[in-house]
Write a protein that holds these residues in place. Sequence first.
Motif, PDB file in Angstrom:
ATOM      1  N   VAL A  13       1.397  -0.821   0.247  1.00 13.23           N
ATOM      2  CA  VAL A  13       0.144  -0.245   0.057  1.00 13.23           C
ATOM      3  C   VAL A  13       0.879   1.731   0.177  1.00 13.23           C
ATOM      4  CG1 VAL A  13      -1.450   1.190   1.970  1.00 13.23           C
ATOM      5  CG2 VAL A  13      -2.005  -1.455   0.608  1.00 13.23           C
ATOM      6  N   PHE A  14       1.787   1.132   0.631  1.00 10.99           N
ATOM      7  CA  PHE A  14       3.116   2.435   0.929  1.00 10.99           C
ATOM      8  C   PHE A  14       3.800   2.488  -0.149  1.00 10.99           C
ATOM      9  CE2 PHE A  14       2.198   2.116   5.543  1.00 10.99           C
ATOM     10  CZ  PHE A  14       1.156   3.386   5.080  1.00 10.99           C
ATOM     11  N   LEU A  15       4.493   1.546  -0.835  1.00 11.35           N
ATOM     12  CA  LEU A  15       5.651   1.459  -1.921  1.00 11.35           C
ATOM     13  C   LEU A  15       4.945   1.472  -2.850  1.00 11.35           C
ATOM     14  CD1 LEU A  15       7.456  -0.645   0.061  1.00 11.35           C
ATOM     15  CD2 LEU A  15       7.994   1.470  -0.276  1.00 11.35           C
ATOM     16  N   PHE A  16       4.078   0.992  -3.551  1.00 10.68           N
ATOM     17  CA  PHE A  16       3.677   0.501  -5.195  1.00 10.68           C
ATOM     18  C   PHE A  16       3.588   2.360  -5.713  1.00 10.68           C
ATOM     19  CE2 PHE A  16       2.002  -3.709  -5.955  1.00 10.68           C
ATOM     20  CZ  PHE A  16       3.253  -3.817  -6.098  1.00 10.68           C
ATOM     21  N   PRO A  17       2.984   2.779  -5.161  1.00  8.61           N
ATOM     22  CA  PRO A  17       2.237   3.894  -4.976  1.00  8.61           C
ATOM     23  C   PRO A  17       3.258   5.328  -4.879  1.00  8.61           C
ATOM     24  CG  PRO A  17       0.807   4.002  -3.122  1.00  8.61           C
ATOM     25  CD  PRO A  17       1.816   3.215  -3.671  1.00  8.61           C
ATOM     26  N   ALA A  18       4.448   4.960  -4.032  1.00 11.80           N
ATOM     27  CA  ALA A  18       5.555   6.196  -4.353  1.00 11.80           C
ATOM     28  C   ALA A  18       6.253   5.623  -4.992  1.00 11.80           C
ATOM     29  CB  ALA A  18       6.294   5.899  -2.954  1.00 11.80           C
ATOM     30  N   LEU A  19       6.549   4.811  -5.567  1.00 11.75           N
ATOM     31  CA  LEU A  19       7.539   3.359  -6.622  1.00 11.75           C
ATOM     32  C   LEU A  19       7.088   3.942  -8.133  1.00 11.75           C
ATOM     33  CD1 LEU A  19      10.047   1.978  -7.921  1.00 11.75           C
ATOM     34  CD2 LEU A  19       7.375  -0.062  -8.174  1.00 11.75           C
ATOM     35  N   TYR A  20       5.513   4.430  -8.624  1.00  4.48           N
ATOM     36  CA  TYR A  20       4.918   4.722  -9.563  1.00  4.48           C
ATOM     37  C   TYR A  20       5.398   6.445  -9.923  1.00  4.48           C
ATOM     38  CZ  TYR A  20       1.256   6.952 -11.891  1.00  4.48           C
ATOM     39  OH  TYR A  20       0.672   8.203 -12.223  1.00  4.48           O
ATOM     40  N   ALA A  21       5.323   7.114  -8.709  1.00  5.48           N
ATOM     41  CA  ALA A  21       5.804   8.129  -8.130  1.00  5.48           C
ATOM     42  C   ALA A  21       7.110   8.519  -9.045  1.00  5.48           C
ATOM     43  CB  ALA A  21       5.459   9.449  -7.612  1.00  5.48           C
ATOM     44  N   LEU A  22       8.184   8.028  -8.605  1.00 10.29           N
ATOM     45  CA  LEU A  22       9.293   7.999  -8.789  1.00 10.29           C
ATOM     46  C   LEU A  22       9.700   7.798 -10.050  1.00 10.29           C
ATOM     47  CD1 LEU A  22      10.983   6.196  -5.231  1.00 10.29           C
ATOM     48  CD2 LEU A  22      11.246   8.994  -6.594  1.00 10.29           C
ATOM     49  N   ILE A  23       8.947   7.347 -10.935  1.00  8.35           N
ATOM     50  CA  ILE A  23       9.211   6.942 -11.848  1.00  8.35           C
ATOM     51  C   ILE A  23       8.362   7.527 -13.103  1.00  8.35           C
ATOM     52  CG2 ILE A  23       8.069   4.884 -13.888  1.00  8.35           C
ATOM     53  CD1 ILE A  23       8.135   2.501 -11.811  1.00  8.35           C
ATOM     54  N   PRO A  78       2.188   8.233   0.677  1.00  6.46           N
ATOM     55  CA  PRO A  78       2.815   7.453  -0.067  1.00  6.46           C
ATOM     56  C   PRO A  78       3.727   9.269  -0.503  1.00  6.46           C
ATOM     57  CG  PRO A  78       0.740   6.374  -0.209  1.00  6.46           C
ATOM     58  CD  PRO A  78       0.248   7.190   0.855  1.00  6.46           C
ATOM     59  N   LEU A  79       2.926   9.865  -0.552  1.00  5.29           N
ATOM     60  CA  LEU A  79       3.099  11.196  -1.591  1.00  5.29           C
ATOM     61  C   LEU A  79       4.132  12.243  -0.237  1.00  5.29           C
ATOM     62  CD1 LEU A  79      -0.577  13.000  -2.250  1.00  5.29           C
ATOM     63  CD2 LEU A  79       1.863  12.258  -3.927  1.00  5.29           C
ATOM     64  N   ALA A  80       4.446  11.457   1.058  1.00 14.66           N
ATOM     65  CA  ALA A  80       5.184  11.973   1.989  1.00 14.66           C
ATOM     66  C   ALA A  80       5.924  11.556   1.026  1.00 14.66           C
ATOM     67  CB  ALA A  80       5.052  12.182   3.325  1.00 14.66           C
ATOM     68  N   ILE A  81       6.047  10.316   1.519  1.00 16.00           N
ATOM     69  CA  ILE A  81       6.976   8.695   1.253  1.00 16.00           C
ATOM     70  C   ILE A  81       8.107   9.232  -0.403  1.00 16.00           C
ATOM     71  CG2 ILE A  81       7.826   6.173   0.459  1.00 16.00           C
ATOM     72  CD1 ILE A  81       5.843   5.698   2.425  1.00 16.00           C
ATOM     73  N   PHE A  82       7.622   9.748  -1.414  1.00 17.45           N
ATOM     74  CA  PHE A  82       7.958  10.088  -2.180  1.00 17.45           C
ATOM     75  C   PHE A  82       8.738  11.170  -2.402  1.00 17.45           C
ATOM     76  CE2 PHE A  82       7.077  13.503  -5.983  1.00 17.45           C
ATOM     77  CZ  PHE A  82       7.936  11.981  -7.070  1.00 17.45           C
ATOM     78  N   LEU A  83       8.416  12.574  -1.461  1.00 19.71           N
ATOM     79  CA  LEU A  83       8.732  13.657  -1.337  1.00 19.71           C
ATOM     80  C   LEU A  83      10.551  13.189  -0.728  1.00 19.71           C
ATOM     81  CD1 LEU A  83       9.007  17.093  -1.620  1.00 19.71           C
ATOM     82  CD2 LEU A  83       8.091  16.232   0.946  1.00 19.71           C
ATOM     83  N   PHE A  84      10.596  12.440  -0.067  1.00 18.33           N
ATOM     84  CA  PHE A  84      11.448  12.062   0.915  1.00 18.33           C
ATOM     85  C   PHE A  84      12.402  11.806   0.057  1.00 18.33           C
ATOM     86  CE2 PHE A  84      13.941   8.971   3.440  1.00 18.33           C
ATOM     87  CZ  PHE A  84      14.632   9.865   4.789  1.00 18.33           C
TER      88      PHE A  84
END
Length: 91
Positions: A13-23, A78-84
């Motif tokens: 739940v946390f990593l899939f959205p963050a991985l999508y944003a990083l890509i 997940p947005l915060a994880i992506f920002l970090f």
Amino acid sequence: MLITSKTVKILTVFLFPALYALILRILFGMKSMEGLFGVITISFLFLGPFIMGIIATYFSDEKDLKSKGYVLIFPWIPLAIFLFATLVLEL
């Protein structure tokens, strides 16, 4: 260390959205995309976080989605994880 199904669910739940944003960030940062800068900026700012929230809620448990607080606050994690991650990786 024992990995339970709940741990896998939380990571999903946390990593899939963050991985999508990083890509997305890596793809939109490519030099070949410079001509589409306006469209890319709009889609990255609005469509990217929206899809991240959809991915996060899609992989959430159905019982969690019944809580209004969960639905309003959870997609921001997940947005915060992506920002970090972008700050740490200097993307």
